[in-house]
Design a protein around this motif. Structure first.
Motif, PDB file in Angstrom:
ATOM      1  N   CYS A 413       0.839  -1.196   0.000  1.00  0.00           N
ATOM      2  CA  CYS A 413       0.000   0.000   0.000  1.00  0.00           C
ATOM      3  C   CYS A 413       0.881   1.256   0.000  1.00  0.00           C
ATOM      4  O   CYS A 413       2.106   1.195   0.136  1.00  0.00           O
ATOM      5  CB  CYS A 413      -0.929  -0.006   1.211  1.00  0.00           C
ATOM      6  SG  CYS A 413      -0.062   0.317   2.757  1.00  0.00           S
ATOM      7  N   LYS A 414       0.215   2.388  -0.135  1.00  0.00           N
ATOM      8  CA  LYS A 414       0.922   3.673  -0.239  1.00  0.00           C
ATOM      9  C   LYS A 414       1.812   3.947   0.980  1.00  0.00           C
ATOM     10  O   LYS A 414       2.930   4.431   0.862  1.00  0.00           O
ATOM     11  CB  LYS A 414      -0.131   4.782  -0.363  1.00  0.00           C
ATOM     12  CG  LYS A 414       0.389   6.076  -0.870  1.00  0.00           C
ATOM     13  CD  LYS A 414       0.611   5.984  -2.359  1.00  0.00           C
ATOM     14  CE  LYS A 414       1.255   7.225  -2.916  1.00  0.00           C
ATOM     15  NZ  LYS A 414       1.875   6.938  -4.218  1.00  0.00           N
ATOM     16  N   GLN A 415       1.260   3.611   2.165  1.00  0.00           N
ATOM     17  CA  GLN A 415       1.992   3.951   3.389  1.00  0.00           C
ATOM     18  C   GLN A 415       3.191   3.025   3.634  1.00  0.00           C
ATOM     19  O   GLN A 415       4.046   3.332   4.455  1.00  0.00           O
ATOM     20  CB  GLN A 415       1.045   3.920   4.608  1.00  0.00           C
ATOM     21  CG  GLN A 415      -0.017   4.999   4.574  1.00  0.00           C
ATOM     22  CD  GLN A 415      -1.115   4.731   3.558  1.00  0.00           C
ATOM     23  OE1 GLN A 415      -1.331   3.601   3.127  1.00  0.00           O
ATOM     24  NE2 GLN A 415      -1.819   5.780   3.153  1.00  0.00           N
ATOM     25  N   TYR A 481      -4.495   7.993  -1.279  1.00  0.00           N
ATOM     26  CA  TYR A 481      -3.878   6.681  -1.040  1.00  0.00           C
ATOM     27  C   TYR A 481      -3.746   5.910  -2.348  1.00  0.00           C
ATOM     28  O   TYR A 481      -2.991   4.955  -2.448  1.00  0.00           O
ATOM     29  CB  TYR A 481      -4.703   5.847  -0.048  1.00  0.00           C
ATOM     30  CG  TYR A 481      -4.929   6.524   1.297  1.00  0.00           C
ATOM     31  CD1 TYR A 481      -4.048   7.484   1.786  1.00  0.00           C
ATOM     32  CD2 TYR A 481      -6.032   6.185   2.082  1.00  0.00           C
ATOM     33  CE1 TYR A 481      -4.268   8.096   3.015  1.00  0.00           C
ATOM     34  CE2 TYR A 481      -6.252   6.791   3.311  1.00  0.00           C
ATOM     35  CZ  TYR A 481      -5.361   7.744   3.768  1.00  0.00           C
ATOM     36  OH  TYR A 481      -5.588   8.345   4.978  1.00  0.00           O
TER      37      TYR A 481
END
Ligand code: HXC
Length: 519
Positions: A413-415, A481
């Motif tokens: 994921c983005k994070q 996101y």
């Protein structure tokens, strides 16, 4: 002796060394359907490129009359050469010489090529066919193995290490291949185990054949110890060449770029219609991979193990990429212990060797249940999370459909420093699916209805409300996101453009002695 006589002697010694354990044993090796060590090296390397080391090394053991049983070069053929014009180092254990069993001097020969490979930054390929530690040499053979293992460890993440198992590989000897990046095994003629069938029978009473205990089938489907199983040695050697074509020579280089003959903007209308209307129906992720990568070419790693996740190498616009993709067709693409371990190891390999990662997401979550929890799915799932989070190579993620909860986070994921995260309009990025969410959030409202038909009506209405609100890509896109919602048929072009954008990516993790990956 005149100079001419000395040259003649050299030629004769070389010819003797090339015979290994002698004609009879070569015949016996062929009778088993196996090539000799030298034949294997010749098939592996470009014609005429082999530069052999240590042809005149002999063992030094004097126990049990061993001083009378000597062979030039001892039980391993070592050296370097080129594969498709690229330098590689190689060692091939010679079963015709005392069963390829490992002597102190054999270990020294193997260590020499490993050291050279490290010095110049070229891969090391080991071909295993050995009865294990040379029993007559006792602790010296054990010390030899330890020297090899130590080098395997230091070379890990620096140069690619590939192990072919073309015969026996038993006892502690298995740990050298196990420390390398890839293991391939021939079906029916190779095996790997720590303790053989006889010891197993004595200790546990279990009756098991070599094949059942440690054949290629077992290690590529059940244990996951080996990544590839091949029908025969020719196939194995071709596979090594193909695998290396996707890899750089060392961790400071990038994999060689191939000329791309597949148009980068090629669209595939089939992708606009591949996701079934029913969210519980599957489609085949291989179709998506085949459509997106150059010429549909995909070298799958661990194809028969944890099939709920797919990993392997492809090229996009000629650049090597590591593909990680959930497979909705197998266990609905759920993440479990084995899938997490398989993908984590692959992600870490790609990161170590500067191979960008392309992740295709359709994951309903982690597999629930005591089987998984007792097996430590928390720790194993954390491996994949860790692998993605620590990876600094370019990371492009495309969410095709489901991406729920913890599994959403884990799948690049983005994070977790995903660089470019795209989603198809069919993406559902949420904490959980509508069924589970409606049960948790609206249990009271549903139960308040006494008529079952009414209950179903309320549940359906609540699910519909949840779906509208959360089961789409736009909610995540609203927060940034997801970088863009893309047309599925355009995926190839968008991923290639993202990878081009990321070519000069620089990211460095904090300095540390080493990490503490949840093992
Ligand atoms: C010395 C060995 C040997 C060994 C085979 N040979 N293994 N010599 N040390 N470890 C010799 C045989 O005596 C024979 O010599 C020749 O090699 C060919 O072996 P065969 O038995 O005739 O071949 P085959 O029938 O194909 O059987 C292959 C085999 C069997 C299954 C590998 O040889 C075998 O079980 N070997 C012992 C395996 C073993 O227990 N190794 C030690 C594991 S412990 P002649 O002259 O008769 O033809 C270990 C610890 C490592 O490796 C620890 C590292 C940390």
């Amino acid at each position: 002796m005149s100079q001419l006589e000395k040259v003649k002697e050299l030629i004769e010694l070389r010819a003797k060394a090339r015979l290994g354990g002698g004609e009879k044993r070569i015949e016996a090796q062929h009778a088993k359907g196996k090539y000799t060590a030298r034949e294997r090296v010749a098939l592996l390397l470009d014609e005429g490129s082999f530069e052999e080391f240590d042809m005149f090394v002999e063992h030094r053991c004097t126990n049990f009359g061993q001083e009378k049983i000597k062979f030039l070069g001892d039980g391993v053929v070592t050296g370097c050469g080129t594969m498709d014009g690229r330098l590689v180092y190689v060692f091939a254990q010679d079963f015709t010489v005392i069963g390829g069993s490992l002597s102190e001097t054999m270990a020294m020969k193997i260590c020499k090529v490993m050291d050279m490979a490290m010095k110049v930054g070229a891969p090391c390929i080991g071909i295993n066919d050995s009865g294990g530690a040379r029993i007559q040499e006792g602790v010296n053979a054990l010390a030899g193995y330890s020297e090899i293992f130590q080098r395997n460890i230091l070379a890990s993440g620096v140069i690619p290490q590939i192990s072919a198992i073309f015969g026996p590989c038993a006892g502690g000897a298995v740990y050298s291949p196990a420390l390398t990046d890839f293991i391939l095994m021939t079906e029916g003629s190779s095996y790997m185990f720590l303790t053989g069938p006889k010891v197993v029978k004595t200790v546990t009473g279990e009756d098991v054949t070599q094949e059942e205990l440690g054949g290629a089938g077992v290690h590529t489907t059940k244990s996951g110890v080996a990544q590839f199983s091949v029908a025969n040695e020719d196939e194995g050697i071709e596979l090594i060449k193909k695998l290396y074509s996707f890899l750089p020579s060392n961790n400071r280089e990038e994999a060689p770029r191939k000329e791309c003959t597949d148009p980068i903007a090629r669209m595939d209308d089939l992708l606009n219609d591949i996701i079934p209307d029913n969210p519980n129906k599957a489609y085949d992720m291989y179709d998506v991979i085949g459509s997106v990568v150059d010429n549909g070419e995909f070298l799958e790693v661990h194809a028969n193990y944890a099939k709920n996740i797919i990993v392997g190498f492809s090229r996009m616009n000629g650049q090597s990429v590591g593909i990680v993709a959930n497979q909705p067709k197998y266990m609905a693409g759920v993440l479990d212990i084995n899938a997490s371990r398989k993908a984590a190891r692959f992600v870490r390999f790609c990161d170590a060797f500067n191979i960008p990662l392309v992740t295709l997401v359709d994951v309903p979550g982690f597999l629930p249940g005591t089987g998984q929890e007792y097996g430590g799915v928390i720790t194993h799932g954390a491996k994949l999370l860790y692998a993605y989070g620590e990876a600094t190579v370019p990371k492009v993620t495309v969410t095709l459909r489901k991406s729920y909860g913890g599994s959403h986070i884990v799948m690049s994921c983005k994070q977790l420093r995903g660089d470019i995260n795209y989603a198809w309009p069919t993406a559902e990025i949420a904490v959980m699916g509508a069924d589970g969410a409606a049960e948790v959030l609206y249990a009271k409202e549903i139960k308040a209805e006494t008529d079952p038909a009414k209950q179903a009506e309320v549940a359906a209405a609540k699910k519909d409300e949840y779906n509208k609100l959360f089961c789409n890509p736009y909610n995540a896109a609203r927060y940034g996101y997801i970088d863009d919602v893309i047309e599925p048929r355009n995926t190839r072009f968008r991923v290639i453009r993202a990878l081009e954008q990321l070519r000069t990516k620089q990211q460095v993790n904090p300095a540390k002695k080493h990490d503490n990956l949840p093992l």
